[in-house]
Design a protein around this motif. Structure first.
Motif, PDB file in Angstrom:
ATOM      1  N   THR A  80       0.827  -1.203   0.000  1.00  0.00           N
ATOM      2  CA  THR A  80       0.000   0.000   0.000  1.00  0.00           C
ATOM      3  C   THR A  80       0.863   1.256   0.000  1.00  0.00           C
ATOM      4  N   LEU A  81       0.299   2.316  -0.542  1.00  0.00           N
ATOM      5  CA  LEU A  81       0.976   3.595  -0.640  1.00  0.00           C
ATOM      6  C   LEU A  81      -0.056   4.672  -0.347  1.00  0.00           C
ATOM      7  N   ASP A  82       0.241   5.581   0.584  1.00  0.00           N
ATOM      8  CA  ASP A  82      -0.752   6.590   0.953  1.00  0.00           C
ATOM      9  C   ASP A  82      -0.526   7.920   0.247  1.00  0.00           C
ATOM     10  N   ARG A  83       0.375   7.947  -0.703  1.00  0.00           N
ATOM     11  CA  ARG A  83       0.634   9.181  -1.455  1.00  0.00           C
ATOM     12  C   ARG A  83       0.946   8.819  -2.904  1.00  0.00           C
ATOM     13  N   LEU A  84       0.323   9.564  -3.829  1.00  0.00           N
ATOM     14  CA  LEU A  84       0.531   9.332  -5.255  1.00  0.00           C
ATOM     15  C   LEU A  84       1.174  10.557  -5.861  1.00  0.00           C
ATOM     16  N   ARG A  85       2.350  10.377  -6.437  1.00  0.00           N
ATOM     17  CA  ARG A  85       3.053  11.476  -7.083  1.00  0.00           C
ATOM     18  C   ARG A  85       2.629  11.544  -8.540  1.00  0.00           C
ATOM     19  N   LEU A  86       2.269  12.750  -8.987  1.00  0.00           N
ATOM     20  CA  LEU A  86       1.760  12.903 -10.341  1.00  0.00           C
ATOM     21  C   LEU A  86       2.788  13.515 -11.274  1.00  0.00           C
ATOM     22  N   PHE A  87       3.314  14.675 -10.955  1.00  0.00           N
ATOM     23  CA  PHE A  87       4.348  15.286 -11.777  1.00  0.00           C
ATOM     24  C   PHE A  87       5.049  16.349 -10.951  1.00  0.00           C
ATOM     25  N   GLY A  88       6.339  16.548 -11.263  1.00  0.00           N
ATOM     26  CA  GLY A  88       7.103  17.557 -10.548  1.00  0.00           C
ATOM     27  C   GLY A  88       7.000  17.370  -9.053  1.00  0.00           C
ATOM     28  N   SER A  89       6.641  18.442  -8.372  1.00  0.00           N
ATOM     29  CA  SER A  89       6.523  18.394  -6.909  1.00  0.00           C
ATOM     30  C   SER A  89       5.111  18.061  -6.462  1.00  0.00           C
ATOM     31  N   LEU A  90       4.185  17.817  -7.402  1.00  0.00           N
ATOM     32  CA  LEU A  90       2.796  17.566  -7.033  1.00  0.00           C
ATOM     33  C   LEU A  90       2.584  16.104  -6.652  1.00  0.00           C
ATOM     34  N   SER A  91       2.153  15.877  -5.443  1.00  0.00           N
ATOM     35  CA  SER A  91       1.730  14.546  -5.025  1.00  0.00           C
ATOM     36  C   SER A  91       0.444  14.709  -4.237  1.00  0.00           C
ATOM     37  N   VAL A  92      -0.368  13.671  -4.216  1.00  0.00           N
ATOM     38  CA  VAL A  92      -1.654  13.743  -3.529  1.00  0.00           C
ATOM     39  C   VAL A  92      -1.648  12.772  -2.360  1.00  0.00           C
ATOM     40  N   ASP A  93      -2.104  13.271  -1.219  1.00  0.00           N
ATOM     41  CA  ASP A  93      -2.164  12.481   0.002  1.00  0.00           C
ATOM     42  C   ASP A  93      -3.479  11.728   0.029  1.00  0.00           C
ATOM     43  N   LEU A  94      -3.416  10.417   0.144  1.00  0.00           N
ATOM     44  CA  LEU A  94      -4.619   9.581   0.124  1.00  0.00           C
ATOM     45  C   LEU A  94      -5.067   9.168   1.518  1.00  0.00           C
ATOM     46  N   SER A  95      -4.274   9.487   2.525  1.00  0.00           N
ATOM     47  CA  SER A  95      -4.576   8.983   3.873  1.00  0.00           C
ATOM     48  C   SER A  95      -5.871   9.556   4.436  1.00  0.00           C
ATOM     49  N   GLY A  96      -6.322  10.693   3.898  1.00  0.00           N
ATOM     50  CA  GLY A  96      -7.561  11.289   4.391  1.00  0.00           C
ATOM     51  C   GLY A  96      -8.808  10.827   3.663  1.00  0.00           C
ATOM     52  N   LEU A  97      -8.671   9.879   2.736  1.00  0.00           N
ATOM     53  CA  LEU A  97      -9.843   9.375   2.016  1.00  0.00           C
ATOM     54  C   LEU A  97     -10.854   8.772   2.986  1.00  0.00           C
ATOM     55  N   HIS A  98     -12.122   9.098   2.769  1.00  0.00           N
ATOM     56  CA  HIS A  98     -13.188   8.527   3.603  1.00  0.00           C
ATOM     57  C   HIS A  98     -13.527   7.144   3.047  1.00  0.00           C
ATOM     58  N   SER A  99     -12.608   6.208   3.267  1.00  0.00           N
ATOM     59  CA  SER A  99     -12.744   4.852   2.742  1.00  0.00           C
ATOM     60  C   SER A  99     -11.957   3.910   3.632  1.00  0.00           C
ATOM     61  N   ARG A 100     -12.391   2.680   3.690  1.00  0.00           N
ATOM     62  CA  ARG A 100     -11.601   1.645   4.362  1.00  0.00           C
ATOM     63  C   ARG A 100     -10.241   1.494   3.685  1.00  0.00           C
ATOM     64  N   PHE A 101     -10.176   1.881   2.414  1.00  0.00           N
ATOM     65  CA  PHE A 101      -8.952   1.764   1.626  1.00  0.00           C
ATOM     66  C   PHE A 101      -8.408   3.167   1.346  1.00  0.00           C
ATOM     67  N   ASN A 102      -7.875   3.802   2.374  1.00  0.00           N
ATOM     68  CA  ASN A 102      -7.369   5.169   2.231  1.00  0.00           C
ATOM     69  C   ASN A 102      -5.915   5.148   1.746  1.00  0.00           C
ATOM     70  N   HIS A 103      -5.726   4.495   0.601  1.00  0.00           N
ATOM     71  CA  HIS A 103      -4.414   4.313   0.011  1.00  0.00           C
ATOM     72  C   HIS A 103      -4.609   3.780  -1.396  1.00  0.00           C
ATOM     73  N   LEU A 104      -3.540   3.681  -2.144  1.00  0.00           N
ATOM     74  CA  LEU A 104      -3.586   2.904  -3.377  1.00  0.00           C
ATOM     75  C   LEU A 104      -2.789   1.625  -3.157  1.00  0.00           C
ATOM     76  N   LEU A 105      -3.117   0.627  -3.916  1.00  0.00           N
ATOM     77  CA  LEU A 105      -2.458  -0.665  -3.802  1.00  0.00           C
ATOM     78  C   LEU A 105      -1.573  -0.881  -5.023  1.00  0.00           C
TER      79      LEU A 105
END
Length: 489
Positions: A80-105
Motif C-alpha cells: 500500500t501507498l498513501d501518497r501518489l506522485r503525479l508530476f514535478g513536486s505535485l503529489s496527492v495524500d490519500l490517507s484522508g480518504l473517507h474509505s476503508r482503503f485510504n491508500h492505493l495498492l
C-alpha cells in the motif's frame, strides 16, 4: 468449455462475455453469481499473462472488490501507498480518504486477474479459450456470434446479450460498426521487466525531465516493471528494443538506471486516447478498453474498466432474469460514458503536465501545483477523480442529495459492514433503528449510529433512493420503479 467453440441454444437467457481481462472476469463472475448462464470467450490460450501494464488499484476499485470478498486477499499480494506522485513536486495524500482503503495498492494486474478468475470459476462461468470472434448478428431477442476455434473451424454461439470486454482492438465493437475516435498520444513507449542492482527508495518511482519519462514498480518476485518514454525517439512499435535504450531513458528521467540487468521481457507500445460514442447497440454492450482507452497516467485504466463491470453486472442480470425492464440497461451508458470521458481528460492532463517543456506550459504546471497545494476543495476533487471515490451518477430532478452518490462502507447495527452486506449482489435498505419496512423480499439493515435517513443502496454501492425522515416507515412504492422490480423477488 475449454478451447472449443460450441453451438448454444438460440436466444436462451444467457450472456456471452468476450475478453478475459479483469473487466470481463469481474462481469462474468457477477452474472454467474446472479444465476445467469455465462460463456466467456477468449482469443488467447488459457493463461494469466504477466505482460499487463496495470500496477495500481485505487480505493473505489478496492471497495468494489471488497463487495465481492476479494479485496483483503489481493491487498496481501501487494503493497500500500498513501501518497501518489503525479508530476514535478505535485503529489496527492490519500490517507484522508473517507474509505476503508485510504491508500492505493501497488500490485501487478495478474494478481487481480487470478482472484477474479477463481471467483468466476467457482460461480460457474464457462470458458471458451482460443476462440476468435469473426462476426456478429443480432435480432429482437438475441445475439449470434460467429467464431473460429484454434484449428480455424467456424462455429456459432448464441445468447440473449453479448458484452465486449476485448480491449482496444475489440472485435465486438468492430462487428457492430462503432467507431473508436481519438488519437495516439504517446508513441514508442518502452516496457521492460528487469532486475535491479540498487533498490529504489520509493515503492513507485516516477519522474519526467525534459523529453524523458520513466516509471518503475515491483512485481514482488525480484523483478521490476519499467515503463519509459523518450519524446525525441519516435519510432514504430516494431522497432527492435534493447536494454541500453531502457537504461538511457531511466537515466534521463530518474537520474540513474538502478543497475538494470537480466531483462526477461521487453517491448514497445503506443498509448492512445479513444472512446466509443456509445456503450450499447441493441443487445451488445461494451466495457473496459473496448469502450475507452486512456494514457497510463494516474493508473486509471484497469480501475475504470472494473467499475464499468460493477455498474453493468447487476443491471444485466436483472434484465436477463426478468426482474427489470430492458430500459435499465440504458442507464449503464448514461452513467459510465461521462466517467470514461472524465478519465480521458484527467489522465491526458496529467501526461501533458508531466511532459511540459515550453515556458508557458511549465508556468501553467507550477500554477496548478501551487493551486492544488493551497486550495483543499480542488485537491479533494482531484483525489476523488483519480481514486474513483469522487465520481457520482446523475440523479432525477428533485431527488434526495444522496441519490447517485457513492455510499461509503459503514458499520451496521449488527456489527457487520455495508460492503459485506453487498456481497449478495442485492440492494440493501438501511433504516434508522425502529423504522418499519412495509414489504418483503429486500435485504434490510439498520444504522449503527443515530442517523434518521433511510437509504437504498444499489448492488454497486451507490445510492438509489433516500429519505430524510423515515420514522413513519418505508414501503416499496417509495422507491424508483426500476429498482423495485429488481429488488423484490
Amino acid at each position: 468449455m475449454n478451447g472449443t467453440a460450441h453451438h448454444s441454444t438460440p436466444h436462451d437467457r444467457s450472456v456471452i462475455v468476450v475478453g478475459s481481462g479483469p473487466t470481463g472476469l469481474l462481469l462474468a463472475g457477477d452474472l454467474a453469481a446472479a444465476g445467469v448462464p455465462v460463456t466467456l470467450v477468449e482469443r488467447r490460450s488459457h493463461r494469466i499473462s504477466n505482460l499487463s501494464r496495470a500496477f495500481v488499484v485505487h480505493a473505489r476499485t478496492l471497495e468494489q472488490l471488497d463487495a465481492r470478498g476479494l479485496a483483503d486477499e489481493i491487498e496481501e499480494k501487494g503493497r500500500t501507498l498513501d501518497r501518489l506522485r503525479l508530476f514535478g513536486s505535485l503529489s496527492v495524500d490519500l490517507s484522508g480518504l473517507h474509505s476503508r482503503f485510504n491508500h492505493l495498492l501497488v500490485v501487478p494486474q495478474y494478481e487481480v486477474e487470478k482472484a477474479l478468475r477463481r471467483r468466476a470459476d467457482e460461480a460457474g462461468v464457462s470458458f471458451s479459450y482460443e476462440t476468435e470472434v469473426t462476426g456478429l448478428t443480432q435480432g429482437t431477442d438475441g445475439v449470434t456470434l460467429q467464431v473460429r476455434d484454434k484449428d480455424g473451424k467456424p462455429a456459432e454461439l448464441s445468447a440473449s446479450y453479448v458484452v465486449g470486454t476485448d480491449g482496444m482492438r475489440s472485435a465486438v465493437r468492430n462487428a457492430v460498426g462503432l467507431p473508436f475516435p481519438g488519437k495516439s498520444v504517446i508513441r514508442s513507449v518502452v516496457l521492460a521487466d528487469v532486475r535491479l542492482t540498487e533498490q529504489p527508495d520509493n515503492l513507485l518511482t516516477v519522474n519526467a525531465v525534459g523529453d524523458a519519462f520513466a516509471f518503475i514498480a515491483p512485481f514482488g518476485d525480484g523483478y521490476y516493471r519499467v515503463i519509459g518514454w523518450n519524446r525525441s525517439r519516435d519510432v514504430a512499435d516494431s522497432e527492435p528494443l534493447d536494454l541500453d535504450e531502457v537504461k538511457e531513458i531511466a537515466r534521463l528521467a530518474l537520474g540513474r538506471d538502478y543497475g538494470m540487468h537480466d531483462a526477461r521481457w521487453m517491448s514497445r507500445f503506443h498509448s492512445d486516447e479513444r472512446q466509443a460514442p456509445h456503450y450499447r447497440v441493441g443487445r451488445v454492450l461494451l466495457a473496459g478498453d473496448a469502450a475507452h482507452v486512456h494514457t497510463p497516467a494516474g493508473g486509471q485504466g484497469m480501475n475504470t474498466g472494473l467499475q464499468d463491470a460493477a455498474n453493468l453486472g447487476w443491471k444485466l442480470a436483472a434484465v436477463v432474469n426478468g426482474r427489470a425492464a430492458e430500459a435499465l440497461l440504458d442507464t449503464y451508458e448514461a452513467e459510465r460514458h461521462p466517467i470514461g470521458k472524465a478519465v480521458l481528460r484527467s489522465s491526458g492532463g496529467i501526461v501533458r503536465m508531466a511532459m511540459a517543456k515550453r515556458p508557458w506550459t511549465l508556468a501553467g504546471r507550477a500554477a496548478l501545483t501551487a493551486f492544488l497545494g493551497r486550495v483543499r476543495p480542488a485537491r479533494t476533487r482531484a483525489v476523488g477523480q483519480i481514486t474513483g471515490i469522487g465520481f457520482a451518477y446523475p440523479a432525477p430532478k428533485g431527488a434526495h442529495p444522496l441519490v447517485g452518490k457513492r455510499v461509503p462502507d459503514v458499520t451496521l447495527a449488527d456489527g457487520t459492514r455495508l460492503y459485506e452486506a453487498l456481497r449478495g449482489g442485492e440492494f440493501v435498505l438501511i433504516l434508522p433503528e425502529g423504522t418499519a419496512y412495509k414489504s418483503d423480499g429486500l435485504r434490510v439493515a439498520h444504522w449503527a449510529s443515530g442517523r434518521r435517513t433511510a437509504l437504498l443502496v444499489r448492488p454497486d454501492g451507490y445510492a438509489a433512493w433516500a429519505a430524510r425522515d423515515a420514522e413513519g416507515g418505508v414501503k416499496s412504492t417509495d422507491f424508483p420503479r426500476e429498482f423495485v422490480t429488481y429488488s423484490l423477488r
